[in-house]
Design an enzyme around this catalytic site. Structure first.
Site, PDB file in Angstrom:
ATOM      1  N   GLU A 194      11.869   2.310  14.398  1.00  0.00           N
ATOM      2  CA  GLU A 194      10.997   3.399  13.917  1.00  0.00           C
ATOM      3  C   GLU A 194       9.684   3.321  14.684  1.00  0.00           C
ATOM      4  OE1 GLU A 194       9.921   2.694   9.765  1.00  0.00           O
ATOM      5  OE2 GLU A 194       9.987   0.528  10.131  1.00  0.00           O
ATOM      6  N   LYS A 245       6.462  -1.831   1.960  1.00  0.00           N
ATOM      7  CA  LYS A 245       5.266  -1.281   2.614  1.00  0.00           C
ATOM      8  C   LYS A 245       4.103  -2.251   2.421  1.00  0.00           C
ATOM      9  CE  LYS A 245       3.085   3.244   3.298  1.00  0.00           C
ATOM     10  NZ  LYS A 245       3.192   3.348   4.746  1.00  0.00           N
ATOM     11  N   TYR A 284       0.829  -1.202   0.000  1.00  0.00           N
ATOM     12  CA  TYR A 284       0.000   0.000   0.000  1.00  0.00           C
ATOM     13  C   TYR A 284       0.862   1.250   0.000  1.00  0.00           C
ATOM     14  CZ  TYR A 284       0.833   0.851   5.034  1.00  0.00           C
ATOM     15  OH  TYR A 284       1.411   1.135   6.247  1.00  0.00           O
TER      16      TYR A 284
END
Ligand code: PLP
Length: 293
Positions: free
Chosen positions: A181, A148, A33
């Site tokens: 992250e 992703k 995505y």
């Protein structure tokens, strides 16, 4: 006014938009995505997001479902139909719908492409004025975090932990105790020595498109950005911290695991980078979209 979504060639009322139960995105999280912000009619870093979409697809053995020009048209058309100038655009491509089997389906299986948009106002955000808090949690993801993918369960669990602790975001820790992250953002700290640290973009993190823009801004502002991993203890000592993503843009962080960062208020360098980023999106490179209601 109905809200529209795009599903496999059709613009449908959002309520009616659906994919088949055998869609491999639903069955296996076999899809990727992208998220693009539209700020005052400017699609922020569209080029970077489309490039990353192509890369994610190619890393999992998929191709672009449509020519890029068509996809760019669909993004604009969906924003137009939804009358949005300030929005988040979500697009997802899966390996399509086929009888459940781990192996890839037949080559001629149509990939699924869906797009949704929702309004998002980027001005006068309380979190820009007050900043947000984060906690650290173990990073339990797979080894290809540079892709992703829609397989987001570890991030869902991390974010939920943050919400249950009453904070905004979770920073994830690798096995050596370094921050990778955030659940849906890249992590940054400004050291007392004035170095802006963020982790190297290898397979351990997603190379944020916003992160890339920030690295260019740092060059212009003569801020020394260093790609270096840091621990929670180092982050508690930082003079500033922030997170970056297409939807969070650049959000100041004022506490990490309950430790105040710097003055406990959004930092000057963070706000400066944020302003430059907005200028970059809205003026320098963003392509303004114009349509009449
Ligand atoms: N890291 C993760 C895990 C993310 O999910 C995201 C965005 O969703 C980012 C980083 C930031 O990427 P970008 O700046 O391209 O939105």
């Amino acid at each position: 006014m109905p809200r529209y979504a795009y599903v496999n060639g059709a613009y449908l009322p959002h309520k009616e938009a659906s994919v088949h139960i055998e869609d491999r995105g639903f069955q296996f999280a076999d899809g990727v995505y992208e998220v693009i912000a539209c700020i005052h009619g400017h699609l922020a870093d569209e080029r970077g997001h489309l490039d990353r979409l192509k890369r994610s697809l190619s890393e999992v053995g998929m191709k672009m479902p449509l020519p890029e020009e068509t996809l760019r048209f669909i993004i604009r058309e969906l924003l137009r139909r939804n009358r949005l100038q300030n929005a988040i655009v979500y697009m997802q491509v899966t390996r399509g719908s086929a009888r459940r089997d781990f192996a890839f389906p037949a080559e001629n299986t149509l990939q699924s492409l869906i797009l949704t948009t929702w309004p998002f106002h980027y001005d006068n955000l309380p979190k820009m004025e007050k900043g947000v808090s984060v906690i650290t949690v173990p990073d339990i993801r797979w080894k290809r975090r540079d892709i992703k993918t829609v397989a987001l369960l570890p991030q869902v669990l991390a974010k939920q932990k943050a919400i249950e602790k009453g904070v905004h975001e979770a920073w994830m820790l690798d096995d050596e105790g370094y921050i990778t992250e955030g659940s849906a953002s890249n992590a940054w700290i400004l050291t007392k020595e004035g170095l802006l640290l963020t982790r190297k973009a290898d397979n351990d993190i997603l190379r944020g498109v916003t992160r890339t823009a920030i690295s260019k801004i740092c060059m212009d502002l003569k801020i020394e950005m260093v790609e270096q991993s840091f621990t929670p203890a180092q982050s508690y000592e930082a003079s500033e911290a922030f997170m970056s993503s297409a939807s969070a843009v650049i959000t100041p962080i004022v506490t990490i695991d309950g430790h105040n960062i710097g003055t406990g208020k959004p930092g000057d360098v963070t706000l400066r980078i944020y302003e430059e980023y907005r200028a970059y999106v809205e003026g320098l490179r963003g392509q303004q979209l114009r349509w009449s209601a």
